[in-house]
Design an enzyme around this catalytic site. Structure first.
Site, mmCIF file in Angstrom:
data_model
loop_
_atom_site.group_PDB
_atom_site.id
_atom_site.type_symbol
_atom_site.label_atom_id
_atom_site.label_comp_id
_atom_site.label_asym_id
_atom_site.label_seq_id
_atom_site.Cartn_x
_atom_site.Cartn_y
_atom_site.Cartn_z
ATOM 1 N N LYS A 118 58.655 2.654 -28.484
ATOM 2 C CA LYS A 118 58.062 1.187 -27.778
ATOM 3 C C LYS A 118 59.722 0.320 -27.461
ATOM 4 O O LYS A 118 59.299 -0.319 -26.630
ATOM 5 C CB LYS A 118 57.588 0.602 -29.225
ATOM 6 C CG LYS A 118 56.286 -0.248 -28.697
ATOM 7 C CD LYS A 118 55.663 -0.811 -29.950
ATOM 8 C CE LYS A 118 55.556 -2.348 -30.084
ATOM 9 N NZ LYS A 118 55.560 -2.882 -31.489
ATOM 10 N N LYS A 197 64.218 -6.074 -37.468
ATOM 11 C CA LYS A 197 65.320 -5.447 -37.437
ATOM 12 C C LYS A 197 66.239 -5.735 -36.382
ATOM 13 O O LYS A 197 66.072 -5.976 -35.407
ATOM 14 C CB LYS A 197 64.841 -3.836 -37.178
ATOM 15 C CG LYS A 197 66.173 -2.732 -37.470
ATOM 16 C CD LYS A 197 65.774 -1.384 -36.903
ATOM 17 C CE LYS A 197 67.079 -0.791 -36.680
ATOM 18 N NZ LYS A 197 66.933 0.444 -35.646
ATOM 19 N N LYS A 200 70.642 -3.349 -31.468
ATOM 20 C CA LYS A 200 71.476 -3.394 -30.049
ATOM 21 C C LYS A 200 70.480 -3.739 -29.131
ATOM 22 O O LYS A 200 70.714 -4.488 -28.279
ATOM 23 C CB LYS A 200 72.189 -2.237 -29.887
ATOM 24 C CG LYS A 200 73.073 -1.931 -30.784
ATOM 25 C CD LYS A 200 73.824 -0.446 -30.393
ATOM 26 C CE LYS A 200 73.752 0.555 -31.616
ATOM 27 N NZ LYS A 200 73.653 1.984 -31.054
#
Ligand code: ATP
Ligand code: MG
Length: 351
Positions: A118, A197, A200
């Site tokens: 995803k 979360k 990056k």
């Protein structure tokens, strides 16, 4: 008795952030004397979601930054092995052997695979991505590791490694320890945007190498209690990323308690809460930045570390694969064929 072993690491997709630190790096640094450590720069794993030429071209630079982040956090390369995954080809053979010890439905139940697909905008899961945890099992079992310090999202991968190790040992004989996962004090650090979360790829990270100014800017833009549109409105502390970070990175608990009390009563502005947080994070990052710049100045040092580490890992890999094939009876098959072929050749020459 020889030391027990650790294997863990990161994909070379960019610099490391605070989430990586609290989830895994902190434990690595703390355990590097007690354990023999192997840190992988997992570029083959990167290919499962980023196979583009640009991503591959960036591996060298990203690997360089990762090693600098490790050193900056206190990893000592004279004690630990740091290596490049794609330069140790045995991992592919181990991966293939392990692929036969796990079923497709089992892999489809691993929650992180769907999350990774995803966040990489993949509508269908590539074969390699489904096998992500199998390749990770090959990484972990290659140096026959006992402990794997990782963030929460990797816990299910270590569980699968345990299953594969047990299955291999049952089928062919005891070659592998059954490794344990070690999750950091903060299993999953939230992002600056309030996303569950820090990542990056989600652009919600504070990097270990960010400057003080960048930290101030990112903290000033952090997500807080959205209902609190004015400083005199009582705010929510629980689940508020700004206070989650205060609890983790601000060692001045009296200050944090005071800010929380005033926030709950509507007696403090976001600006003050955030400025104090930025100061705390900068205090935490300052020694890391300093060490980073010291290592940055030493040209070729990082590459030397990676080269030495990879050579050491190659020895471990060759040993483990040999033990595996011996246990499986696979090496015996080829040995017998070679011997008979040699005998036949000699016989022909004599005739
Ligand atoms: P990102 O998700 O930020 O792109 P990543 O997941 O690609 O990073 P990995 O190389 O897959 O990074 O993970 C390296 C290690 O860092 C893993 O052990 C992972 O669990 C841990 N980790 C990554 N992000 C976090 C986080 N926000 N909180 C805690 N641990 C984390
Ligand atoms: Mg990840």
């Amino acid at each position: 008795m020889s030391k027990k072993r650790i294997l863990t690491g990161d994909r070379p997709t960019g610099k490391l952030h605070l989430g990586h630190y609290v989830g895994s790096l902190k434990n690595r640094v703390a355990l590097q004397d007690k354990y023999e450590c192997f840190f992988i720069i997992a570029d083959l794993h990167m290919l499962t979601t980023k196979p583009s030429r640009e991503a591959i071209e960036a591996i060298g630079q990203n690997a360089h930054e990762l090693v600098l982040d490790y050193l900056a956090c206190g990893i000592d390369p004279s004690k630990s092995v740091i290596y490049l995954q794609s330069a140790v080809h045995e991992v592919c053979e181990m991966n293939l052997i392990f692929e036969n010890l796990v079923t497709v439905p089992r892999l489809q139940r691993v929650p992180s695979i769907k999350d990774m697909a995803k966040s990489a905008n993949l509508t269908e899961i590539p074969f390699g991505l489904l096998g992500y945890p199998v390749l990770q099992a090959a990484d972990i079992l290659m140096p026959r590791a006992h402990l794997v310090p990782v963030g929460k999202d990797n816990e299910s991968h270590v569980e699968l490694t345990r299953e594969i190790a047990r299955r291999f040992n049952t089928l062919y004989g005891e070659v592998f320890p059954v490794p344990d996962a070690m999750i950091g004090d903060v299993p999953t650090l939230v992002g600056t945007d309030g996303n569950a979360k820090m990542s990056k790829s989600l652009n919600n990270s504070i990097m270990l190498s960010d400057s003080a100014k960048e930290v101030e800017k990112k903290v000033a833009g952090m997500y807080t209690d959205p209902a609190r549109i004015r400083a005199d409105i009582p705010g929510k502390v629980k689940g508020n990323p700004v206070f989650i970070y205060h609890d983790i990175f601000n060692p001045d608990t009296a200050e944090v308690d005071d800010l929380k009390e005033r926030y709950k009563k509507g007696k403090v502005g976001d600006v003050e809460v955030k400025q104090k947080l930025a100061a705390a994070i900068n205090n935490f990052l300052e020694p890391i930045r300093e060490r980073r710049s010291q290592y940055e100045g030493q040209k070729g040092l990082v590459e030397e570390i990676l080269f030495e580490g990879t050579m050491k890992m190659r020895e471990e890999a060759a040993f483990t694969l040999k033990e595996m094939k011996k246990a499986m009876g696979l090496s015996g098959v080829w040995n017998k064929i070679s011997r008979k072929a040699e005998e036949a050749r000699k016989k022909r020459e004599r005739a």
